[in-house]
Design a protein around this motif. Structure first.
Motif, mmCIF file in Angstrom:
data_model
loop_
_atom_site.group_PDB
_atom_site.id
_atom_site.type_symbol
_atom_site.label_atom_id
_atom_site.label_comp_id
_atom_site.label_asym_id
_atom_site.label_seq_id
_atom_site.Cartn_x
_atom_site.Cartn_y
_atom_site.Cartn_z
ATOM 1 N N ILE A 182 1.039 -1.211 -0.104
ATOM 2 C CA ILE A 182 0.029 -0.064 -0.062
ATOM 3 C C ILE A 182 0.929 1.237 0.046
ATOM 4 N N PHE A 183 1.979 1.247 1.076
ATOM 5 C CA PHE A 183 2.820 2.426 1.104
ATOM 6 C C PHE A 183 3.553 2.574 -0.248
ATOM 7 N N SER A 184 3.775 1.532 -0.949
ATOM 8 C CA SER A 184 4.846 1.758 -2.040
ATOM 9 C C SER A 184 4.069 2.016 -3.157
ATOM 10 N N ALA A 185 2.974 2.135 -3.380
ATOM 11 C CA ALA A 185 2.021 2.101 -4.556
ATOM 12 C C ALA A 185 2.356 3.540 -5.294
ATOM 13 N N HIS A 186 2.671 4.433 -4.332
ATOM 14 C CA HIS A 186 2.967 5.845 -5.155
ATOM 15 C C HIS A 186 4.078 5.759 -6.205
ATOM 16 N N LYS A 244 -7.254 5.459 -6.117
ATOM 17 C CA LYS A 244 -8.045 4.362 -6.528
ATOM 18 C C LYS A 244 -7.579 2.827 -6.443
ATOM 19 N N ILE A 245 -6.009 2.758 -6.522
ATOM 20 C CA ILE A 245 -5.693 1.431 -6.274
ATOM 21 C C ILE A 245 -5.315 1.093 -4.910
ATOM 22 N N GLN A 246 -5.119 2.117 -4.230
ATOM 23 C CA GLN A 246 -5.110 1.910 -2.601
ATOM 24 C C GLN A 246 -6.202 1.697 -2.097
ATOM 25 N N ASP A 247 -7.448 2.471 -2.451
ATOM 26 C CA ASP A 247 -8.870 2.166 -1.975
ATOM 27 C C ASP A 247 -9.232 0.596 -2.276
ATOM 28 N N GLU A 248 -9.158 0.302 -3.620
ATOM 29 C CA GLU A 248 -9.313 -1.113 -3.991
ATOM 30 C C GLU A 248 -8.596 -2.238 -3.106
#
Length: 193
Positions: free
Chosen positions: A11-15, A26-30
């Motif tokens: 989650i934290f590295s998605a950025h 959107k991706i973190q929410d999903e």
């Protein structure tokens, strides 16, 4: 713990991989919704009894497949005066009946609770239904009193018999929750010692 750390890292590295703020949100929410959905029954581990926790996890997931939401609250269970084999059998009867009744309701919600009391544990199963007169509640526990058809509806009779043999108690009553009538079954099982 390792699983949770890995999910948090994802989650934290998605950025690093998403170019826009909107894509990132959107991706973190999903991802978080999926994570919460997959782990909604993790509090069952608080029971500290692997057989009971595993059984409830399976039953709750089966109910989910039928579109039923289980709201639950559990406490640690240890030193029961009744073998776990019978505890599972008795709880199973209550859960199966509640699931069957809830399938036909508009509100597909069940409540399951375990309370650690002074001398016993209370296992509570609640489902929304119309008001049931006391004399009808009593008849539910009698042999051959069923609307389910011939050869069915033996569960509560069997449960009452098990409670008598194992020195447990079963209570059944109408209660009001959120301005609706619910049927509450409370199975009281003594502590060992």
């Amino acid at each position: 713990q390792h699983e949770l750390k890995n999910h948090m890292a994802a989650i934290f590295s998605a950025h690093y991989t998403y170019k826009s703020y909107e894509q990132l949100v959107k991706i973190q929410d999903e991802y978080c919704r999926k994570l919460m959905d997959e782990n909604k029954y993790n509090n069952l581990l608080m029971i500290d009894n692997n057989i009971l926790a595993g059984y409830l996890y399976q039953k709750f997931n089966e109910a989910n497949v039928d579109g039923i939401e289980i709201r639950y609250k559990v406490e640690k269970v240890e030193n029961l005066a009744v073998p776990m084999f019978y505890v599972i059998e008795m709880i199973g009867i209550l859960l199966d009946n509640a699931v069957e009744e809830t399938k036909s309701n508009n509100d597909k919600t069940l409540i399951f609770e375990i309370y650690n009391m002074e001398e016993e544990y209370a296992f509570c199963v609640k489902n929304r239904t119309s008001y049931v007169p006391y004399d009808e509640l009593v008849r539910w526990f009698e042999l051959d009193d069923t609307k389910k058809g011939k050869g069915r509806g033996l569960g509560l009779f069997h449960l009452k018999k098990l409670c008598s043999e194992l020195h447990c108690k079963i209570e059944c009553r109408n209660i009001e929750i959120e301005e609706s009538n619910w049927i509450e079954f409370v199975l009281l099982i003594k502590k060992d010692g």
